[in-house]
Write a protein that holds these residues in place. Sequence first.
Motif, PDB file in Angstrom:
ATOM      1  N   TYR B  10      41.998  38.913  40.178  1.00  0.00           N
ATOM      2  CA  TYR B  10      41.262  39.860  41.013  1.00  0.00           C
ATOM      3  C   TYR B  10      42.185  41.050  41.250  1.00  0.00           C
ATOM      4  O   TYR B  10      43.057  41.015  42.118  1.00  0.00           O
ATOM      5  CB  TYR B  10      40.825  39.239  42.344  1.00  0.00           C
ATOM      6  CG  TYR B  10      39.780  40.068  43.053  1.00  0.00           C
ATOM      7  CD1 TYR B  10      38.447  39.648  43.094  1.00  0.00           C
ATOM      8  CD2 TYR B  10      40.106  41.294  43.632  1.00  0.00           C
ATOM      9  CE1 TYR B  10      37.482  40.428  43.712  1.00  0.00           C
ATOM     10  CE2 TYR B  10      39.144  42.077  44.244  1.00  0.00           C
ATOM     11  CZ  TYR B  10      37.835  41.635  44.280  1.00  0.00           C
ATOM     12  OH  TYR B  10      36.877  42.413  44.894  1.00  0.00           O
ATOM     13  N   THR B  11      41.996  42.065  40.426  1.00  0.00           N
ATOM     14  CA  THR B  11      42.850  43.246  40.485  1.00  0.00           C
ATOM     15  C   THR B  11      41.987  44.434  40.876  1.00  0.00           C
ATOM     16  O   THR B  11      40.902  44.614  40.322  1.00  0.00           O
ATOM     17  CB  THR B  11      43.485  43.498  39.098  1.00  0.00           C
ATOM     18  OG1 THR B  11      44.171  42.303  38.696  1.00  0.00           O
ATOM     19  CG2 THR B  11      44.464  44.646  39.132  1.00  0.00           C
ATOM     20  N   SER B  12      42.450  45.207  41.851  1.00  0.00           N
ATOM     21  CA  SER B  12      41.670  46.378  42.249  1.00  0.00           C
ATOM     22  C   SER B  12      42.587  47.536  42.594  1.00  0.00           C
ATOM     23  O   SER B  12      43.757  47.341  42.929  1.00  0.00           O
ATOM     24  CB  SER B  12      40.750  46.052  43.421  1.00  0.00           C
ATOM     25  OG  SER B  12      41.505  45.677  44.544  1.00  0.00           O
ATOM     26  N   CYS B  55      47.145  43.173  42.967  1.00  0.00           N
ATOM     27  CA  CYS B  55      46.961  42.063  42.024  1.00  0.00           C
ATOM     28  C   CYS B  55      46.981  40.751  42.791  1.00  0.00           C
ATOM     29  O   CYS B  55      47.937  40.463  43.503  1.00  0.00           O
ATOM     30  CB  CYS B  55      48.076  42.058  40.996  1.00  0.00           C
ATOM     31  SG  CYS B  55      48.425  43.710  40.325  1.00  0.00           S
ATOM     32  N   THR B  56      45.916  39.969  42.650  1.00  0.00           N
ATOM     33  CA  THR B  56      45.760  38.761  43.451  1.00  0.00           C
ATOM     34  C   THR B  56      45.992  37.501  42.625  1.00  0.00           C
ATOM     35  O   THR B  56      45.307  37.301  41.607  1.00  0.00           O
ATOM     36  CB  THR B  56      44.344  38.723  44.065  1.00  0.00           C
ATOM     37  OG1 THR B  56      44.046  40.023  44.584  1.00  0.00           O
ATOM     38  CG2 THR B  56      44.240  37.696  45.164  1.00  0.00           C
ATOM     39  N   LEU B  57      46.936  36.695  43.021  1.00  0.00           N
ATOM     40  CA  LEU B  57      47.280  35.379  42.457  1.00  0.00           C
ATOM     41  C   LEU B  57      47.712  35.398  40.987  1.00  0.00           C
ATOM     42  O   LEU B  57      48.726  34.843  40.634  1.00  0.00           O
ATOM     43  CB  LEU B  57      46.126  34.382  42.652  1.00  0.00           C
ATOM     44  CG  LEU B  57      45.842  34.007  44.102  1.00  0.00           C
ATOM     45  CD1 LEU B  57      44.529  33.240  44.230  1.00  0.00           C
ATOM     46  CD2 LEU B  57      46.986  33.189  44.718  1.00  0.00           C
ATOM     47  N   CYS B 109      50.641  36.050  47.857  1.00  0.00           N
ATOM     48  CA  CYS B 109      49.311  36.023  47.218  1.00  0.00           C
ATOM     49  C   CYS B 109      48.981  37.328  46.514  1.00  0.00           C
ATOM     50  O   CYS B 109      48.301  37.340  45.503  1.00  0.00           O
ATOM     51  CB  CYS B 109      48.280  35.735  48.306  1.00  0.00           C
ATOM     52  SG  CYS B 109      46.596  35.654  47.749  1.00  0.00           S
ATOM     53  N   ARG B 110      49.473  38.460  47.061  1.00  0.00           N
ATOM     54  CA  ARG B 110      49.097  39.771  46.505  1.00  0.00           C
ATOM     55  C   ARG B 110      50.326  40.606  46.157  1.00  0.00           C
ATOM     56  O   ARG B 110      51.173  40.868  47.012  1.00  0.00           O
ATOM     57  CB  ARG B 110      48.229  40.541  47.501  1.00  0.00           C
ATOM     58  CG  ARG B 110      46.854  39.924  47.635  1.00  0.00           C
ATOM     59  CD  ARG B 110      45.931  40.685  48.558  1.00  0.00           C
ATOM     60  NE  ARG B 110      44.586  40.133  48.424  1.00  0.00           N
ATOM     61  CZ  ARG B 110      44.164  39.066  49.104  1.00  0.00           C
ATOM     62  NH1 ARG B 110      44.944  38.474  49.972  1.00  0.00           N
ATOM     63  NH2 ARG B 110      42.942  38.608  48.900  1.00  0.00           N
ATOM     64  N   ALA B 111      50.389  41.002  44.877  1.00  0.00           N
ATOM     65  CA  ALA B 111      51.465  41.884  44.436  1.00  0.00           C
ATOM     66  C   ALA B 111      50.902  43.289  44.280  1.00  0.00           C
ATOM     67  O   ALA B 111      49.718  43.460  43.971  1.00  0.00           O
ATOM     68  CB  ALA B 111      52.032  41.387  43.117  1.00  0.00           C
TER      69      ALA B 111
END
Lengths: 241, 284
Positions: B10-12, B55-57, B109-111
Amino acid sequence: MTKNPLNFRVLALHPKVLLLEWDQEPSETLLAFLLSFQIILEKQVKVTRCTMGYQSLLVHLLVDMKSLAWWKQRLLELQPKVENQTVNKGRHWKIPICYEPEYAPDLLALAEAVQLKPEEVVQLHTQTRYRVYFLGFLPGFLYLNGLDKRLYCPRKEKPLLKVPKGVVGIGGMQTGIYPSSSPGGWHLVGTTPLSLFDAQQQPPCFATAGDWISFESIDSKNYKALQKKINQGTFRLKPHD
Amino acid sequence: MIEILQHGLYTSIQDMGRFDYQSFGVPLSGALDQHAYRIGNQLLNNPERAAVLECTLKGPKIRFHKNSYIALTGADIQPQLNGKPIKNQTPIEVKENDVLELGTAKIGCRAYLAIAGGIKTEKVLGSRSQFKGLTREERISKKILLPTGDSNFKPVKGARLQIPNLDFNQKTLEVYVGPEYHLLKKAQKKILEESTFTLSELNNRMAYQFNEKLPHQLPQIWTAPVLPGTVQCTPDGSLIILMRDAQVTGGYPRLFQLTDGALHQLAQKKTHEKIQFKILTSIE
């Protein structure tokens, strides 16, 4: 007797956020006061913006507050200004709605539930001028006050996963338009071809808190004609009066 | 320009958020961990509101179309440049055609992937943060080219940025009491103060929920404005913490308000992780 709108409690929710809350039922008097208070507060250099609910104002501050007592004093000092602020009378928007079965999947069921004929439901729904109290829930969703008591109806037991954009619903003591497709538990009694929210427009929604809305019944032929105009970009809603 | 080769879990695109449209019902949005977001841009001398990738996980795989600098902050997502591990929290030089591959989040969790000059997609209502129905895409879900801004950034030798240590294992979330907290009974307050809460699978950019419930008899409230970090309690006792994509109004009793620090910390928690509330003295 209406209570004095000046009686409210002030809480520091966060070092940068004040909550002003009135312990009284939502009313036109309170709304006028909230709208005036918002205008005055947003002029303060230490305030970045305010958001509104039925009986509260959330005040976002530019920097962390040093003391709540200081703000309480400041709010007291601002009150005369709030009382002298010209009340926003609001513009009146007439929103075309098609109540024909194809556009109103729950109109018959709702009519039966409130023991009226479908045309009586439409009659009652279109004869009221609703006040926009504030926006929330979804971008462009108007919280409207004024639904006729005869149309009060509990929400559906099973919410729909996807109510299409532009559908007008009735649920509990409220009526409103879904500005984008969303899950929803209201009875779907009509559809408007208008867009309630467009991120490419400035402002993104024609109505703001304090405005008035009424619904105008149109047939499916007019609905389609209007939709065509909207798609071509040749239609722009203008306030009434 | 950067090219997304694989989009990750899950990238935004996120920035500081949309501040001026809440009275139209538009959520704030923006990076969930604003602390990590800010550091990334500071490391590269970017404008304060430059857009980055959240960027998630499991992170994306990216090819660079021009020489530039990047910085990774937030979760340790095991980044590799052309197959070699690279460091977090520091500017990294990248050359045209280099490939960056982000792995899975080992800690946190989020980079955040910041790039010199920032990501320059179209601004909608004052922000580049992706949000359903507002921006063309609600997240990055396919191979795509993203424009980046110009920058003459060069790392200064010996220059260091003072970065406070982030402790992603910290369980405690600092909170202020909310407007309906005082309506709770003693026993309920005790549960909130002393119990540990487990993050449920229902956690996303809109809200985080917990497995444990708090039985209560609180009345519903008139719909009121809410904000990221507001802890609400539903009629069935579920605790919901609103995050940056949350709606701007809510009708559930409000028990707590997280501090900014607690909100950033929560953004780095994964499903099944545990948290505890620590009530701060109210601001007088």
